[in-house]
Enzyme design. Structure first.
Site, PDB file in Angstrom:
ATOM      1  N   CYS A 193      80.685  96.278 -60.874  1.00 42.08           N
ATOM      2  CA  CYS A 193      79.706  96.585 -62.356  1.00 42.08           C
ATOM      3  C   CYS A 193      80.947  96.735 -63.384  1.00 42.08           C
ATOM      4  O   CYS A 193      82.136  96.433 -62.838  1.00 42.08           O
ATOM      5  CB  CYS A 193      79.441  98.224 -62.141  1.00 42.08           C
ATOM      6  SG  CYS A 193      78.209  98.149 -60.646  1.00 42.08           S
ATOM      7  N   ARG A 236      79.699  91.084 -65.340  1.00 44.94           N
ATOM      8  CA  ARG A 236      79.907  91.846 -64.110  1.00 44.94           C
ATOM      9  C   ARG A 236      78.841  92.626 -63.665  1.00 44.94           C
ATOM     10  O   ARG A 236      78.702  92.899 -62.535  1.00 44.94           O
ATOM     11  CB  ARG A 236      81.155  92.898 -64.362  1.00 44.94           C
ATOM     12  CG  ARG A 236      82.477  92.374 -64.629  1.00 44.94           C
ATOM     13  CD  ARG A 236      83.479  93.402 -64.775  1.00 44.94           C
ATOM     14  NE  ARG A 236      83.788  94.030 -63.805  1.00 44.94           N
ATOM     15  CZ  ARG A 236      84.732  94.157 -62.842  1.00 44.94           C
ATOM     16  NH1 ARG A 236      85.372  92.827 -62.946  1.00 44.94           N
ATOM     17  NH2 ARG A 236      84.884  94.721 -61.786  1.00 44.94           N
ATOM     18  N   TRP A 278      75.652  96.458 -61.299  1.00 47.60           N
ATOM     19  CA  TRP A 278      75.296  95.158 -60.273  1.00 47.60           C
ATOM     20  C   TRP A 278      74.738  96.049 -59.189  1.00 47.60           C
ATOM     21  O   TRP A 278      75.587  96.702 -58.404  1.00 47.60           O
ATOM     22  CB  TRP A 278      76.510  94.399 -60.096  1.00 47.60           C
ATOM     23  CG  TRP A 278      76.256  93.441 -59.243  1.00 47.60           C
ATOM     24  CD1 TRP A 278      76.392  93.341 -57.724  1.00 47.60           C
ATOM     25  CD2 TRP A 278      75.583  92.216 -59.556  1.00 47.60           C
ATOM     26  NE1 TRP A 278      75.697  92.182 -57.259  1.00 47.60           N
ATOM     27  CE2 TRP A 278      75.222  91.400 -58.326  1.00 47.60           C
ATOM     28  CE3 TRP A 278      74.880  91.624 -60.639  1.00 47.60           C
ATOM     29  CZ2 TRP A 278      74.791  90.200 -58.165  1.00 47.60           C
ATOM     30  CZ3 TRP A 278      74.397  90.447 -60.731  1.00 47.60           C
ATOM     31  CH2 TRP A 278      74.004  89.695 -59.353  1.00 47.60           C
ATOM     32  N   ASN A 294      81.752 102.094 -59.724  1.00 53.33           N
ATOM     33  CA  ASN A 294      81.675 100.856 -59.184  1.00 53.33           C
ATOM     34  C   ASN A 294      82.018 100.749 -57.620  1.00 53.33           C
ATOM     35  O   ASN A 294      83.111 101.257 -57.398  1.00 53.33           O
ATOM     36  CB  ASN A 294      82.516  99.721 -60.117  1.00 53.33           C
ATOM     37  CG  ASN A 294      82.691  98.151 -59.573  1.00 53.33           C
ATOM     38  OD1 ASN A 294      81.615  97.898 -58.925  1.00 53.33           O
ATOM     39  ND2 ASN A 294      83.760  97.773 -59.648  1.00 53.33           N
ATOM     40  N   GLY A 295      81.169 100.226 -57.008  1.00 46.38           N
ATOM     41  CA  GLY A 295      81.561  99.989 -55.607  1.00 46.38           C
ATOM     42  C   GLY A 295      80.623 100.706 -54.694  1.00 46.38           C
ATOM     43  O   GLY A 295      79.285 100.963 -55.169  1.00 46.38           O
ATOM     44  N   GLU A 334      77.842  70.425 -47.945  1.00 46.96           N
ATOM     45  CA  GLU A 334      78.001  71.197 -49.235  1.00 46.96           C
ATOM     46  C   GLU A 334      79.338  70.884 -49.802  1.00 46.96           C
ATOM     47  O   GLU A 334      79.223  70.833 -51.204  1.00 46.96           O
ATOM     48  CB  GLU A 334      78.734  72.724 -48.360  1.00 46.96           C
ATOM     49  CG  GLU A 334      79.157  73.936 -49.650  1.00 46.96           C
ATOM     50  CD  GLU A 334      77.902  74.156 -50.508  1.00 46.96           C
ATOM     51  OE1 GLU A 334      76.872  73.745 -50.475  1.00 46.96           O
ATOM     52  OE2 GLU A 334      78.521  74.653 -51.593  1.00 46.96           O
ATOM     53  N   LYS A 340      78.941  69.838 -53.947  1.00 48.79           N
ATOM     54  CA  LYS A 340      79.776  70.313 -55.025  1.00 48.79           C
ATOM     55  C   LYS A 340      80.349  69.249 -55.802  1.00 48.79           C
ATOM     56  O   LYS A 340      80.404  69.372 -57.170  1.00 48.79           O
ATOM     57  CB  LYS A 340      80.850  71.170 -54.205  1.00 48.79           C
ATOM     58  CG  LYS A 340      80.298  72.543 -53.666  1.00 48.79           C
ATOM     59  CD  LYS A 340      80.335  73.467 -54.934  1.00 48.79           C
ATOM     60  CE  LYS A 340      79.772  74.741 -54.491  1.00 48.79           C
ATOM     61  NZ  LYS A 340      78.323  74.440 -54.408  1.00 48.79           N
ATOM     62  N   GLU A 345      77.309  68.037 -58.007  1.00 52.07           N
ATOM     63  CA  GLU A 345      76.825  68.837 -59.247  1.00 52.07           C
ATOM     64  C   GLU A 345      78.009  69.067 -60.113  1.00 52.07           C
ATOM     65  O   GLU A 345      77.550  69.485 -61.412  1.00 52.07           O
ATOM     66  CB  GLU A 345      76.005  70.020 -58.799  1.00 52.07           C
ATOM     67  CG  GLU A 345      77.182  71.050 -57.901  1.00 52.07           C
ATOM     68  CD  GLU A 345      76.494  72.371 -57.319  1.00 52.07           C
ATOM     69  OE1 GLU A 345      75.480  72.762 -58.146  1.00 52.07           O
ATOM     70  OE2 GLU A 345      76.763  72.895 -56.545  1.00 52.07           O
ATOM     71  N   HIS A 386      75.523  54.637 -36.834  1.00 47.34           N
ATOM     72  CA  HIS A 386      74.015  54.300 -36.822  1.00 47.34           C
ATOM     73  C   HIS A 386      73.461  53.610 -38.319  1.00 47.34           C
ATOM     74  O   HIS A 386      72.449  53.964 -38.695  1.00 47.34           O
ATOM     75  CB  HIS A 386      73.137  55.364 -36.478  1.00 47.34           C
ATOM     76  CG  HIS A 386      73.193  56.010 -34.899  1.00 47.34           C
ATOM     77  ND1 HIS A 386      73.015  55.344 -33.952  1.00 47.34           N
ATOM     78  CD2 HIS A 386      74.187  57.105 -34.688  1.00 47.34           C
ATOM     79  CE1 HIS A 386      73.423  55.896 -32.815  1.00 47.34           C
ATOM     80  NE2 HIS A 386      74.020  57.038 -33.258  1.00 47.34           N
ATOM     81  N   LYS A 394      71.396  77.811 -63.110  1.00 46.41           N
ATOM     82  CA  LYS A 394      71.910  78.797 -62.103  1.00 46.41           C
ATOM     83  C   LYS A 394      70.665  79.218 -61.132  1.00 46.41           C
ATOM     84  O   LYS A 394      70.909  79.442 -59.741  1.00 46.41           O
ATOM     85  CB  LYS A 394      72.807  79.898 -62.688  1.00 46.41           C
ATOM     86  CG  LYS A 394      73.074  81.048 -61.554  1.00 46.41           C
ATOM     87  CD  LYS A 394      74.015  80.347 -60.926  1.00 46.41           C
ATOM     88  CE  LYS A 394      74.927  81.334 -59.690  1.00 46.41           C
ATOM     89  NZ  LYS A 394      75.635  80.498 -58.714  1.00 46.41           N
TER      90      LYS A 394
END
Ligand code: AGP
Length: 619
Positions: A2, A27, A75, A101-102, A488, A492, A495, A511, A614
């Site tokens: 946060c 955040r 958050w 925060n936490g 992956e 990356k 994109e 193959h 996103k």
């Protein structure tokens, strides 16, 4: 993760706090709130949703004059993003306000104790408990000096978990008190004014003179004074520094791109993804598991769904689930799933992986599964988003907002969540002994350091990015859990660098794909650990020899000390030794850094790549 701001000085606190929160909104943006010490009382306002909802509400309400105050952008971890769950939280009499925060791990027992003591809870959050604990401390006075700082030190010693706390109290006017453990807190030192914040972005438009608050310390800021003590009351040693970033750079903590910052956050994100996963009895617990053990024991098949990076995480989840929980598991692209006429029964468990929790392909897939009476668990980063809301249980990533479009810390924390879920299923179904589960958890707890170690050795990767930035194609190969890592890595590069990149199972080379190999073609190979997977290791060494014989430029990711593969690597990227199933946590990181660096060298917008969003909320 946060955003927190505190102010004591000669300006109107509300304006300073709101400006600080606007700098910290990246955040957390589930909800926002402020509190100001005004005319001998605490005046506060809070709203779910983005900061704009709060500022609009404040414009409609009477002004909040005062030169001491605090604010928060949330958050969500405990409690959905609603007005009551927004911070700040106050005590029963409205004498104090606190933001946090936490995650407070012992919140359940503290909440029971406070309720038994007659306190009235008005939210689902762990944070509210701190307001009531401070209330008891202030009421029990006079503490040595009856101060809010004394109360805060006492309360902090009762909390388990991670926290940054900032509070104000009408009985100790003129001061804002902050405390931290395993969560950031920094003081901004001005001329006749001082600031507290979760990061310097909140105050550097006012001052660049800062003081880092250390572990288990309490900071008191007044207009003309800053005092730092340890939780035991002794004077706290601190580190002063001068911020050399501008405000926009500060939101990225000095990194050029959010993606680079989020890659660097991964050791902490992986550590936080493991916080609170083990109960007092040593058994695994999950965030919101609304399925009974009986229901989970009746599961006879699992289907893991996701898109893009989340799908790659799902491919790795399959290995963990089948290895540990011994449940047949398949992985499907969410966008294909419901059109494939899947066989679903009430004994099928569907696991949906989604960072945003809003990907429509995945949301529609779980709706289809629910219509077929299958049970749905989701692995998600955004509290209260659509996919968790429509699931029978959720494992949250606790990774904080992921701003860059290219997913990095969400991927690693998705893996952690998948490993934890697989172990949870093993625990419920008895497919592993408790000591085996405990050992697997110990290996997971060692992963933040392993990821940190990889990040400290990215020199060769950055050099390779400079060499290959002009290439038109890169191939990626892997076996077992290295295959999804290859996919992956290719994603990356696609994109971010808009470069043709393709991932293959190394065994597929002969193959067809080997026809692509030509002199100089860069091929990245993810090598399994030699001791734990000797057969697969030897096969991939053969694959490397085959492509090298045809002129490929081999970029080999391998465990440190792997002498067998080293002679065939034109570039060798060493990985710390980790258990085979967990190798994706360290192997993915160099590929993230590589793609980020290539894109930066090419002059692309790394955080906002062309054509991408996103969260893909259309099918
Ligand atoms: C990954 O770098 C991409 N941003 C994309 O593939 C992403 O993983 C995919 O769209 C799924 O998003 P979600 O996790 O929010 O559902």
């Amino acid at each position: 993760m946060c955003g927190i701001v505190g102010y004591a000085g000669d300006r109107q606190a509300l304006g300073v706090v709101l400006e600080g929160l606007s700098r910290l909104e990246y955040r957390g943006y589930d909800s926002a709130g402020v509190a100001v010490l005004t005319e001998g009382k605490i005046a506060w306002a809070k709203r779910a949703g983005k900061l704009g909802n709060l500022t609009s509400a404040l414009k409609e309400s009477p002004p909040l004059p005062g030169t001491v105050g605090l604010g928060h952008t949330r958050w969500a971890t405990h409690g959905a993003p609603t007005d009551p769950n927004a911070h700040p939280h106050t005590d029963c009499d409205g004498n104090l306000a606190v933001v946090h925060n936490g995650i407070i791990e012992n919140f359940a027992e503290l909440r029971d104790e406070l309720k038994a003591g007659g306190h009235l809870m008005t939210s689902e959050t762990d944070t509210e408990l701190v307001a009531h604990l401070l209330e008891d401390e202030m009421a029990a006075g006079p503490a040595e000096d009856g101060s809010l700082a004394t109360a805060m030190r006492s309360v902090c010693q009762r909390l388990d978990g991670t926290f940054t706390l900032v509070a104000v109290d009408v009985r100790d006017p003129g001061v804002v008190v902050g405390a931290r453990r395993n969560s950031p807190l920094v003081v901004g030192r001005g001329d006749g004014e001082n600031f507290l914040a979760s990061d310097v972005a909140a105050f550097i438009s006012f001052t660049k003179d800062a003081t880092e608050i250390g572990q288990n310390q309490v900071a008191e800021i007044r207009a003309g004074e800053v005092t730092v003590t340890n939780f035991d009351g002794s004077p706290g040693a601190v580190r002063d520094f001068t911020v050399d970033w501008d405000a926009e750079a500060a939101e990225k903590a000095g990194f050029k791109w959010f993606m680079a910052k989020e890659i660097a956050e991964q050791p902490r994100a992986v550590a936080e993804a493991l916080v609170g996963r083990v109960g007092k009895d040593g058994r695994l617990v999950l965030d919101e598991m609304r399925l009974s053990d009986e229901e989970l024991r009746s599961v006879d098949r699992i289907v893991v769904l996701g898109c893009g990076t989340a799908y790659h995480a799902g491919m790795i989840a399959k290995y963990a689930i089948e290895h540990w929980a011994k449940i047949p598991c398949e992985v499907a692209l969410a966008s294909e799933f419901r059109y494939s006429d899947p066989i679903l029964t009430k004994s099928t468990l569907v696991i949906a992986i989604s960072q945003s929790g809003e990907t429509l392909d995945t949301l529609m897939a779980i709706r289809h599964a629910s219509e077929q009476h299958s049970r749905v668990l989701s692995i998600c980063n955004v509290k209260g988003s659509s996919i968790p809301r429509e699931s029978d249980g959720v494992v949250y990533l606790h990774a904080g907002p992921e701003i860059a479009v290219a997913s990095t810390k969400a991927f690693l924390t998705q893996l952690i969540a998948c490993y934890v879920l697989a172990l949870y299923l093993a625990q419920v179904r008895g497919s592993m002994y408790p000591d085996e589960i405990a050992m697997a958890l110990d290996h997971l707890r060692a992963m933040p350091n392993a990821v940190e170690e990889v990040l400290e050795r990215m020199g060769p990767v950055r050099a390779m990015a400079r060499e290959l930035a002009g290439e038109r194609c890169v191939l990626f190969l892997g076996r077992h859990v290295g295959f999804p890592v290859a996919l992956e890595g290719a994603l990356k590069l696609k994109e971010l660098a808009y470069m043709h990149a393709e991932g293959f199972a190394a065994g597929e080379l002969k193959h067809g794909p080997i026809a692509l190999i030509e002199p100089g073609l860069p091929v990245v190979i993810v090598t399994p650990p030699p001791a734990d997977m000797p057969v697969l290791h030897d096969k991939i060494v053969s694959n490397i020899q085959e492509i090298r014989a045809r002129g490929a430029r081999t970029i080999v990711l391998a465990e440190r000390g792997d002498e067998k593969v080293a002679p065939y690597a034109d570039t060798l990227i060493e990985l710390p030794p980790v258990p085979p199933l967990l190798q994706p946590l360290v192997a993915a990181v160099p590929l993230q850094v590589f793609a980020c660096e290539v894109a930066d060298i090419q002059g692309h917008d790394v955080d906002q790549p062309r054509n991408l969003a996103k969260s893909v909320t259309v099918e």
